[in-house]
Design an enzyme around this catalytic site. Structure first.
Site, mmCIF file in Angstrom:
data_model
loop_
_atom_site.group_PDB
_atom_site.id
_atom_site.type_symbol
_atom_site.label_atom_id
_atom_site.label_comp_id
_atom_site.label_asym_id
_atom_site.label_seq_id
_atom_site.Cartn_x
_atom_site.Cartn_y
_atom_site.Cartn_z
ATOM 1 N N ASP A 87 76.052 -27.648 46.317
ATOM 2 C CA ASP A 87 76.103 -28.823 45.444
ATOM 3 C C ASP A 87 76.818 -29.986 46.125
ATOM 4 O OD1 ASP A 87 74.826 -27.378 43.408
ATOM 5 O OD2 ASP A 87 76.733 -26.744 42.534
ATOM 6 N N ASP B 207 78.592 -20.583 41.038
ATOM 7 C CA ASP B 207 79.426 -21.772 41.193
ATOM 8 C C ASP B 207 80.867 -21.315 41.099
ATOM 9 O OD1 ASP B 207 77.243 -23.490 41.399
ATOM 10 O OD2 ASP B 207 77.192 -23.906 39.254
#
Length: 163
Positions: A144, A126
């Site tokens: 995401d 991430d």
């Protein structure tokens, strides 16, 4: 009795081909963004502007770092559940109507991107950090974003569904 020809005709359609293309595009956008970050990122945080940073974080949990644990049993169990959910989403997407296929394709494309990382790296990279002053949202990635968009559209659509 199961009619395999009917199932084949329902699966091999022009709309499903378009959905496969959408899934592939989302998967490769996610892969490209992660590979770019992994190859070009230094240890320092890159300040994009006053509200967005690029900051690499390895997520061993599920979405937004939830259920993070050092337990390999929990990690493998969560990976098995995520893989099963993806298979169910693919089946439901194949059997659904045109607009629903699009929604499922967006979710599946993102989910496959993160699932690939779970299997390859044993964690999901991430790197997008949105913040205001000292408040930081969860660090996330391109997959995401697509998963969230798909789920939000699905929820909004459910408010307008007549059945």
């Amino acid at each position: 009795m199961i009619d395999l020809k009917e199932i084949k005709n329902k699966i091999i359609t022009k709309n499903n081909l378009y959905c496969l293309i959408i899934i592939s595009i989302i998967f490769f956008l996610d892969r490209y963004s992660k590979l770019f970050i992994l190859e070009n990122f230094t240890e320092d945080t890159y300040y994009f502007n006053d509200y967005i940073n690029l900051d690499l974080v390895w997520n061993i949990g599920i979405g937004f770092g939830l259920l993070s644990s050092n337990s390999s049993l929990l990690y493998n169990l969560m990976s098995l559940i995520i893989g099963s959910v993806i298979i169910i989403l693919i089946y439901v997407g194949l059997m659904s109507e045109k607009f629903d296929k699009l929604i499922y394709s967006i979710i599946i494309g993102g989910a496959l991107g993160n699932f690939y990382d779970r299997l390859s790296f044993k964690a999901v990279p991430d790197f997008i950090d949105i913040h205001y002053s000292n408040f930081h949202w969860f660090t996330f990635n391109v997959a995401d974003i697509f998963i969230s968009i798909g789920i939000i559209v699905f929820i909004i659509k459910s408010f307008y569904k007549k059945n």
